[in-house]
Design a protein around this motif. Structure first.
Motif, PDB file in Angstrom:
ATOM      1  N   LYS A 123     -16.345  28.979   3.746  1.00 21.05           N
ATOM      2  CA  LYS A 123     -15.453  28.887   4.906  1.00 21.05           C
ATOM      3  C   LYS A 123     -15.471  27.507   5.567  1.00 21.05           C
ATOM      4  N   THR A 124     -16.010  26.546   4.917  1.00 20.74           N
ATOM      5  CA  THR A 124     -15.937  25.168   5.429  1.00 20.74           C
ATOM      6  C   THR A 124     -14.557  24.612   5.136  1.00 20.74           C
ATOM      7  N   GLN A 125     -13.955  23.977   6.134  1.00 18.92           N
ATOM      8  CA  GLN A 125     -12.595  23.449   5.993  1.00 18.92           C
ATOM      9  C   GLN A 125     -12.595  21.923   6.115  1.00 18.92           C
ATOM     10  N   ASN A 126     -11.638  21.347   5.436  1.00 16.78           N
ATOM     11  CA  ASN A 126     -11.484  19.888   5.464  1.00 16.78           C
ATOM     12  C   ASN A 126     -10.006  19.557   5.281  1.00 16.78           C
ATOM     13  N   ASN A 127      -9.459  18.804   6.232  1.00 13.62           N
ATOM     14  CA  ASN A 127      -8.072  18.364   6.148  1.00 13.62           C
ATOM     15  C   ASN A 127      -8.047  16.915   5.635  1.00 13.62           C
ATOM     16  N   ILE A 128      -7.318  16.708   4.543  1.00 14.74           N
ATOM     17  CA  ILE A 128      -7.254  15.383   3.900  1.00 14.74           C
ATOM     18  C   ILE A 128      -5.881  14.784   4.173  1.00 14.74           C
ATOM     19  N   SER A 129      -5.866  13.565   4.643  1.00 15.82           N
ATOM     20  CA  SER A 129      -4.621  12.847   4.925  1.00 15.82           C
ATOM     21  C   SER A 129      -4.545  11.616   4.023  1.00 15.82           C
ATOM     22  N   ILE A 130      -3.441  11.493   3.312  1.00 14.94           N
ATOM     23  CA  ILE A 130      -3.220  10.358   2.390  1.00 14.94           C
ATOM     24  C   ILE A 130      -1.934   9.661   2.819  1.00 14.94           C
ATOM     25  N   SER A 131      -2.041   8.402   3.193  1.00 16.47           N
ATOM     26  CA  SER A 131      -0.878   7.618   3.637  1.00 16.47           C
ATOM     27  C   SER A 131      -0.654   6.457   2.680  1.00 16.47           C
ATOM     28  N   PHE A 132       0.579   6.194   2.399  1.00 12.42           N
ATOM     29  CA  PHE A 132       0.959   5.044   1.563  1.00 12.42           C
ATOM     30  C   PHE A 132       2.288   4.506   2.076  1.00 12.42           C
ATOM     31  N   ASN A 133       2.545   3.241   1.829  1.00 13.00           N
ATOM     32  CA  ASN A 133       3.769   2.615   2.320  1.00 13.00           C
ATOM     33  C   ASN A 133       4.139   1.422   1.440  1.00 13.00           C
ATOM     34  N   TYR A 134       5.216   0.764   1.819  1.00 13.94           N
ATOM     35  CA  TYR A 134       5.655  -0.454   1.122  1.00 13.94           C
ATOM     36  C   TYR A 134       4.565  -1.504   1.247  1.00 13.94           C
ATOM     37  N   PRO A 135       4.230  -2.248   0.187  1.00 17.36           N
ATOM     38  CA  PRO A 135       4.912  -2.398  -1.108  1.00 17.36           C
ATOM     39  C   PRO A 135       4.370  -1.518  -2.223  1.00 17.36           C
ATOM     40  N   PHE A 136       3.712  -0.417  -1.894  1.00 18.44           N
ATOM     41  CA  PHE A 136       3.301   0.600  -2.861  1.00 18.44           C
ATOM     42  C   PHE A 136       2.222   0.100  -3.837  1.00 18.44           C
ATOM     43  N   ARG A 137       1.196  -0.517  -3.261  1.00 16.46           N
ATOM     44  CA  ARG A 137      -0.003  -0.820  -4.060  1.00 16.46           C
ATOM     45  C   ARG A 137      -0.908   0.412  -3.978  1.00 16.46           C
ATOM     46  N   LEU A 138      -0.591   1.385  -4.770  1.00 14.45           N
ATOM     47  CA  LEU A 138      -1.248   2.687  -4.655  1.00 14.45           C
ATOM     48  C   LEU A 138      -2.709   2.647  -5.091  1.00 14.45           C
ATOM     49  N   GLN A 139      -3.084   1.688  -5.906  1.00 15.64           N
ATOM     50  CA  GLN A 139      -4.481   1.612  -6.327  1.00 15.64           C
ATOM     51  C   GLN A 139      -5.410   1.253  -5.168  1.00 15.64           C
ATOM     52  N   GLU A 140      -4.828   0.778  -4.057  1.00 17.11           N
ATOM     53  CA  GLU A 140      -5.630   0.471  -2.877  1.00 17.11           C
ATOM     54  C   GLU A 140      -5.715   1.638  -1.901  1.00 17.11           C
ATOM     55  N   VAL A 141      -4.960   2.694  -2.149  1.00 17.65           N
ATOM     56  CA  VAL A 141      -4.967   3.874  -1.269  1.00 17.65           C
ATOM     57  C   VAL A 141      -6.136   4.768  -1.671  1.00 17.65           C
ATOM     58  N   HIS A 142      -7.023   5.055  -0.733  1.00 20.00           N
ATOM     59  CA  HIS A 142      -8.176   5.911  -1.017  1.00 20.00           C
ATOM     60  C   HIS A 142      -8.349   6.928   0.115  1.00 20.00           C
ATOM     61  N   PHE A 143      -9.065   7.998  -0.186  1.00 20.84           N
ATOM     62  CA  PHE A 143      -9.306   9.054   0.797  1.00 20.84           C
ATOM     63  C   PHE A 143     -10.593   9.777   0.412  1.00 20.84           C
ATOM     64  N   SER A 144     -11.174  10.479   1.375  1.00 16.64           N
ATOM     65  CA  SER A 144     -12.422  11.222   1.173  1.00 16.64           C
ATOM     66  C   SER A 144     -12.148  12.712   1.230  1.00 16.64           C
ATOM     67  N   ALA A 145     -12.864  13.468   0.405  1.00 17.13           N
ATOM     68  CA  ALA A 145     -12.674  14.922   0.347  1.00 17.13           C
ATOM     69  C   ALA A 145     -14.015  15.601   0.126  1.00 17.13           C
ATOM     70  N   LEU A 146     -14.147  16.807   0.682  1.00 19.16           N
ATOM     71  CA  LEU A 146     -15.374  17.596   0.497  1.00 19.16           C
ATOM     72  C   LEU A 146     -15.499  18.066  -0.950  1.00 19.16           C
ATOM     73  N   LEU A 147     -16.746  18.145  -1.399  1.00 22.65           N
ATOM     74  CA  LEU A 147     -17.017  18.682  -2.727  1.00 22.65           C
ATOM     75  C   LEU A 147     -17.313  20.180  -2.694  1.00 22.65           C
ATOM     76  N   CYS A 148     -17.373  20.730  -1.461  1.00 21.81           N
ATOM     77  CA  CYS A 148     -17.746  22.135  -1.270  1.00 21.81           C
ATOM     78  C   CYS A 148     -19.147  22.406  -1.836  1.00 21.81           C
ATOM     79  N   GLU A 149     -19.960  21.413  -1.771  1.00 18.85           N
ATOM     80  CA  GLU A 149     -21.361  21.524  -2.181  1.00 18.85           C
ATOM     81  C   GLU A 149     -22.231  20.983  -1.048  1.00 18.85           C
ATOM     82  N   GLY A 150     -22.168  21.677   0.065  1.00 18.17           N
ATOM     83  CA  GLY A 150     -22.868  21.178   1.248  1.00 18.17           C
ATOM     84  C   GLY A 150     -22.028  20.110   1.928  1.00 18.17           C
ATOM     85  N   PRO A 151     -22.655  19.113   2.524  1.00 18.63           N
ATOM     86  CA  PRO A 151     -21.910  18.065   3.238  1.00 18.63           C
ATOM     87  C   PRO A 151     -21.454  16.921   2.341  1.00 18.63           C
ATOM     88  N   ARG A 152     -21.656  17.050   1.069  1.00 15.63           N
ATOM     89  CA  ARG A 152     -21.295  15.963   0.169  1.00 15.63           C
ATOM     90  C   ARG A 152     -19.775  15.767   0.109  1.00 15.63           C
TER      91      ARG A 152
END
Length: 271
Positions: A34-63
């Motif tokens: 029942k642990t919840q995590n909201n992930i937000s991913i934003s990208f914009n012009y000029p669309f260098r998507l390899q620089e877009v990063h985000f963090s997400a729970l592994l559902c293995e404790g706080p990792r």
């Protein structure tokens, strides 16, 4: 007049809808504990998507895990926006020169010729940049597809966890930018003929029309026949201008030639 009104407007709409874009993806991850995590991913012009990063729970404790998107689509997007900005600036400059410096524009026909050449260049640039940007946009949509994002998340690949997409990117502006790009191409390409007429080059071509090969062959045959007839006439005169008999005097005379006076020969005829 249509070119003056619509060219700057469509150019502005093209780079505004592309250069001002910003997209966002939101995913809700609920772990089996029942642990919840909201992930937000934003990208914009000029669309260098390899620089877009985000963090997400592994559902293995706080990792948590840090993930990156893939792909660099900046070159095509920046090329499209650059063409849009340059077309907008040139359209404004051409409008000012055309209305306020008409004499300079017509001087020695330089203005119309330059305008015609620039119109050809921008027509090509709009076509190439629009096709490139349309293909690039397809790649951006693939990388940022929410199903692809869910596959990146380790927690979402586990069946005991629940993942829900809260927000997807809106592609309306980017789709419109592609449409405005092709509209600009048709606008500039349609103006090529009018820019060409301003140069006056078509009048000089009509004044000195080119002759087809068949016309050249017909003229040659006519010239050859005329020359032969003239030379033949002279030859016939020389051939049939024979000497005449003088029966009364019993003599025979030759015609006059260019070598001197006519020579008279006396000949006795015995009957």
């Amino acid at each position: 007049m249509c070119m003056v009104i619509f060219a700057p407007l469509f150019a502005v709409l093209a780079f505004a809808t592309c250069g001002g874009y910003s997209g966002q993806i939101m995913v809700k991850v609920e772990c089996f504990d029942k642990t919840q995590n909201n992930i937000s991913i934003s990208f914009n012009y000029p669309f260098r998507l390899q620089e877009v990063h985000f963090s997400a729970l592994l559902c293995e404790g706080p990792r948590k895990e840090t993930l990156f998107l893939e792909g660099d689509y900046a070159s095509s997007a920046q090329f499209f926006v650059t063409v849009s900005v340059l077309a907008f600036l040139y359209s404004l400059l051409a409008t000012i020169v055309y209305f306020f410096y008409q004499n300079k524009y017509r001087e020695k026909n330089r203005g119309p010729v330059v305008d015609f050449l620039v119109t050809l260049v921008f027509s090509s640039l709009w076509l190439v940049s629009s096709i490139s940007w349309a293909k690039t946009l397809s790649g951006v949509k693939t990388v940022t597809d929410v199903h692809q994002i869910l596959l990146l998340l380790s927690a979402c690949r586990a069946q005991e966890n629940l993942c829900e997409v809260l927000q997807e990117p809106i592609w309306t502006n980017l789709n419109m930018s592609v449409a405005f790009g092709f509209l600009n191409f048709f606008l500039w390409a349609g103006n090529i003929w009018f820019a060409y007429k301003e140069t006056g080059l078509h009048k000089s071509i009509k004044r000195y029309p080119s002759r087809t090969p068949s016309e050249k062959r017909g003229s040659f045959r006519q010239y050859s026949q005329t020359s032969f007839d003239q030379s033949g006439a002279g030859f016939g005169q020389r051939l049939y201008n024979q000497g005449s008999f003088d029966l009364s005097s019993g003599g025979f005379s030759l015609p006059q030639t260019n070598l001197g006076q006519a020579i008279l020969y006396q000949q006795r005829i015995h009957w």
